[in-house]
Design an enzyme around this catalytic site. Structure first.
Site, PDB file in Angstrom:
ATOM      1  N   GLU A 227       0.875  -1.178   0.000  1.00  0.00           N
ATOM      2  CA  GLU A 227       0.000   0.000   0.000  1.00  0.00           C
ATOM      3  C   GLU A 227       0.903   1.216   0.000  1.00  0.00           C
ATOM      4  O   GLU A 227       1.594   1.507   0.979  1.00  0.00           O
ATOM      5  CB  GLU A 227      -0.922   0.040   1.220  1.00  0.00           C
ATOM      6  CG  GLU A 227      -2.023   1.094   1.054  1.00  0.00           C
ATOM      7  CD  GLU A 227      -2.211   1.985   2.266  1.00  0.00           C
ATOM      8  OE1 GLU A 227      -1.984   3.212   2.116  1.00  0.00           O
ATOM      9  OE2 GLU A 227      -2.581   1.475   3.319  1.00  0.00           O
ATOM     10  N   CYS A 261      -3.140   8.095   4.914  1.00  0.00           N
ATOM     11  CA  CYS A 261      -3.037   7.306   3.684  1.00  0.00           C
ATOM     12  C   CYS A 261      -4.186   7.610   2.731  1.00  0.00           C
ATOM     13  O   CYS A 261      -3.984   7.749   1.523  1.00  0.00           O
ATOM     14  CB  CYS A 261      -3.026   5.819   4.028  1.00  0.00           C
ATOM     15  SG  CYS A 261      -1.626   5.287   5.017  1.00  0.00           S
TER      16      CYS A 261
END
Length: 455
Positions: A227, A261
């Site tokens: 990620e 994020c």
């Protein structure tokens, strides 16, 4: 040495010696030797031990919250991460039996045919500093529950987090060799991966870091979950609840000093709402208090490192030089270093880095759009694809828009949230793989088929 330089005052808050190559290999050997015994334990026992470790972290929270402020700058008023930490671990514990259950194809007098989920063996979790507990538990809890041993390598900005987690889980009864917190430099990490030390590697961090992991794993067939960066968009449709959209999207852009994020980094607003949206956004951001994160009155702390703030300042200045309008005057507490004023930009274009490259700071560009088609085109005009946020009361419209957005998750009337029941995943330069949910367990195990002919 790994050194954490506190964004509060630039002092060295913590430092730890890294393992040398021989020590690192020995840690791997201990983990691999301990893993079969851990996997043989009853699933209920593994779940109970993991959840006791989670509970132990909760009991440390009063100490953890100021530690996080010192390490990465989040204001103490927000109370740390234990709510999300516990939610994610609890959900994964709750679905473990179903997610890891055997798939029985046949169990007759003639044959037993079944697919089982078996652990990879040793999982390396490389966790980031921005939400250091929640991002780590995404993989640590299901990996341990599934029967893997885990080595946790945390970011140098948050070295105390891995130590806290290891202490909590060991006190709960998870064997020390089954869950190890390790301090590794980049080269040793790459060498271990290249030597096939791990059955699976989960990395959350930069695109460059993900590329380094892939290069190290090349030819080893090691499973990888990545990620990486994001440039998450929000789209406010012409029928949206404007007040709700402004409140949520601006919070999603600015919370944690923009270091999320799935934080909102660019916003597209239907033309009829544009002026009102910008005015409300400016009002909200102008009321923030930038300051020392240990002060309970502070709503916006420093960025985690001076170099991160410097990149955001550079993107903002380049945009202004190219014709963008900056709406927020410099805050008094802005010191030109880690303490950075938030910013809202209009008159932006996709030729500007602030609308194309990851900022990961308290800045957002806002553009008017004519219709859904233009919004979709702009949302897809990015190398990244983690989340997108669509604002409309019309579920069918939102889903039709979502079908055309190149991203991992689409939110309707919310943003900046990780639902543990859904797969956490991305596309394009955001990475590969998926965490949490049923799919998270599938990625942290491998299928093994049994074809048993009965006598």
């Amino acid at each position: 040495m790994i050194r954490c330089v506190s964004p509060i005052d630039g002092s060295v808050y913590a430092e730890r010696a890294v393992l040398d190559p021989a020590q690192a290999r020995a840690a791997v050997d201990r983990a691999r030797a301990a893993q079969p015994g851990w996997a043989e334990r009853d699933l209920d026992e593994r779940i109970a031990l993991v959840m006791k470790g989670v509970e132990n972290i909760g009991e440390m929270n009063d100490d953890i919250v100021p530690e996080l402020a010192h390490q990465m700058g989040r204001p103490v008023r927000y109370g740390g991460e234990f709510g999300g930490f516990e939610e994610r671990a609890s959900y994964m514990a709750g679905i473990a039996k179903d997610a890891l259950s055997d798939i029985v194809i046949e169990d007759s007098a003639a044959f037993r045919r079944v697919i089982k989920r078996v652990p990879h063996g040793l999982v390396l979790v490389v966790a980031p500093w921005n939400y250091p507990y929640m991002t780590a538990i995404n993989s640590v809890a299901p990996a341990l529950i599934a029967g893997n041993a885990v080595m946790l390598k945390h970011a140098s900005q948050t070295p105390l987090v891995g130590e806290r987690m290891a202490a909590a889980f060991h006190a709960a009864g998870v064997p020390e060799d089954v869950f190890q917190n390790v301090f590794l430099d980049h080269q040793t990490t790459s060498d271990l991966i290249a030597a096939r030390s791990f059955g699976f590697v989960n990395f959350t961090g930069s695109v460059g870091g993900g590329q380094a992991i892939e290069r190290a794993a090349a030819g080893t067939f090691t499973g990888i979950g990545l990620e990486l960066g994001g440039k998450d968009p929000g789209y406010v449709c012409d029928d949206a609840d404007l007040d709700a959209a402004v409140d949520t999207l601006i919070d999603g852009a600015m919370f944690n000093s923009g270091q999320c994020c799935c934080g909102i980094e660019r916003i597209y607003v239907a033309e009829p709402h544009f002026d009102a949206f910008v005015a409300k956004a400016v009002e909200i951001v102008s009321a923030y208090k930038l300051g020392n994160p240990l002060d309970p009155e502070t709503t916006l702390g420093p960025m985690a490192h001076v170099r991160f703030a410097a990149e955001v300042r550079a993107q903002v200045q380049e945009a202004v030089d190219a014709g963008a309008k900056a709406h927020i005057p410099t805050f008094e507490a802005d010191d030109g270093g880690a303490y950075l004023s938030p910013q809202i930009l209009t008159d932006v274009t996709h030729e500007m880095r602030v609308m194309r490259e990851e900022s990961f700071g308290p800045v957002v560009g806002i553009m008017p759009v004519r219709d859904d088609a233009e919004a979709i085109k702009l949302m897809n005009d990015s190398h990244f694809g983690l989340t997108a946020s669509v604002w409309t009361p019309d579920t069918a419209r939102a889903e039709a828009i979502a079908d055309r957005i190149e991203t991992g998750t689409v939110f309707m009337n919310r943003a900046d949230y990780l639902d543990p029941g859904l797969c956490w995943t991305g596309c394009k330069d955001t990475g590969r793989g998926g965490g949490l949910s049923l799919i998270g367990y599938h990625n942290l195990t491998r299928p093994k088929s049994y074809h048993l002919k009965k006598a």
